[in-house]
Design a protein around this motif. Structure first.
Motif, PDB file in Angstrom:
ATOM      1  N   LEU A  33      14.733  -6.554  44.822  1.00 65.80           N
ATOM      2  CA  LEU A  33      15.940  -6.491  43.993  1.00 65.80           C
ATOM      3  C   LEU A  33      15.506  -6.294  42.547  1.00 65.80           C
ATOM      4  N   PRO A 141      21.000 -10.145  51.313  1.00 64.80           N
ATOM      5  CA  PRO A 141      22.137 -10.073  50.380  1.00 64.80           C
ATOM      6  C   PRO A 141      22.963 -11.353  50.287  1.00 64.80           C
ATOM      7  N   TRP A 144      22.412 -13.225  46.930  1.00 63.80           N
ATOM      8  CA  TRP A 144      22.690 -12.599  45.639  1.00 63.80           C
ATOM      9  C   TRP A 144      23.677 -13.383  44.792  1.00 63.80           C
ATOM     10  N   VAL A 149      19.796 -14.834  40.345  1.00 60.58           N
ATOM     11  CA  VAL A 149      20.149 -13.424  40.568  1.00 60.58           C
ATOM     12  C   VAL A 149      21.335 -13.042  39.694  1.00 60.58           C
ATOM     13  N   CYS A 153      21.734  -9.943  37.058  1.00 61.86           N
ATOM     14  CA  CYS A 153      22.679  -8.858  37.375  1.00 61.86           C
ATOM     15  C   CYS A 153      23.950  -8.947  36.538  1.00 61.86           C
ATOM     16  N   SER A 157      26.961 -10.237  40.202  1.00 61.90           N
ATOM     17  CA  SER A 157      26.524 -10.183  41.599  1.00 61.90           C
ATOM     18  C   SER A 157      27.167 -11.298  42.417  1.00 61.90           C
ATOM     19  N   LEU A 162      25.967  -6.141  44.386  1.00 62.58           N
ATOM     20  CA  LEU A 162      24.777  -6.069  43.539  1.00 62.58           C
ATOM     21  C   LEU A 162      25.056  -6.253  42.051  1.00 62.58           C
ATOM     22  N   CYS A 165      22.511  -4.796  39.325  1.00 63.72           N
ATOM     23  CA  CYS A 165      21.181  -4.693  39.933  1.00 63.72           C
ATOM     24  C   CYS A 165      21.147  -3.580  40.969  1.00 63.72           C
TER      25      CYS A 165
END
Length: 201
Positions: A33, A141, A144, A149, A153, A157, A162, A165
């Motif tokens: 990622l 996933p 995320w 994360v 992002c 996210s 995503l 990201c």
């Protein structure tokens, strides 16, 4: 040296090594990622991370980004339960693919090591290994939405979202190796071993 493999078996051995190498390399590398934080590129793997924030000593609110790659301090330090499960499942799958690939390579040099039955069992093990790695890629996933994360992002996210990201090459490398092992190697393994000679007693 005589081989216990047919021509299809030789192809199976080489392809098994390539698939295992691709999956193991992708699993180990922290480029699943990709994002950015405080203007620095950040990347995550399943159990590793590159570029992380650290508070500067003496300055209460000052945070700097350390541009290094490393593992989390402990298994509990992995930021989400999904990534913990993913690291175990994918690691076991990679181990199975590597075990079969090394056995197949030995079959290139040792006669009567790989029979038709052994080849089919090895193909079944490869299918299970690929399935485990594929499950790990599918679970990834779900992590995320962890705080680490989200910071990377742009706080956009979420699970299967995503944000800013993007998926990195290591994720595709791991999944691609597993898919090839499940589809191609499992099929080739059925034709890998020579028929064993029947010895009259």
């Amino acid at each position: 040296m005589s081989s216990s493999l047919t021509c299809a078996g030789m192809l199976w051995a080489m392809l098994s090594l390539l698939c295992a190498g691709a999956s193991c390399t992708g699993f180990f590398m922290p480029y699943w990622l990709l994002g950015s934080q405080l203007g620095k590129p950040v990347s995550f793997g399943v159990f590793r991370r590159c570029t992380y924030p650290v508070r500067q000593e003496g300055q209460l609110q000052s945070v700097v980004m350390v541009e290094q790659c490393g593992r989390y301090a402990s298994f509990l330090g992995i930021p989400s339960l999904a990534w913990k499960i993913c690291s175990v499942v994918t690691g076991v799958g990679c181990g199975l693919l590597l075990l079969v690939a090394l056995t197949a390579l030995m079959g290139c040099c040792v006669s009567e090591l790989i029979s038709r039955t052994v080849g089919r069992v090895a193909g079944g093990i490869q299918f299970v290994g690929g399935l485990l790695i594929g499950s790990g890629c599918a679970l990834y996933p779900l992590g995320w939405n962890s705080e680490e994360v989200q910071q990377t992002c742009n706080n956009l996210s979420d699970q299967f979202e995503l944000g800013t990201c993007q998926l990195g090459w290591a994720y595709y490398c791991t999944g691609g190796g597993a898919a090839a092992a499940m589809l191609l190697c499992t099929w080739l393994a059925c034709f890998a071993g020579k028929k064993q000679k029947q010895y009259p007693y």
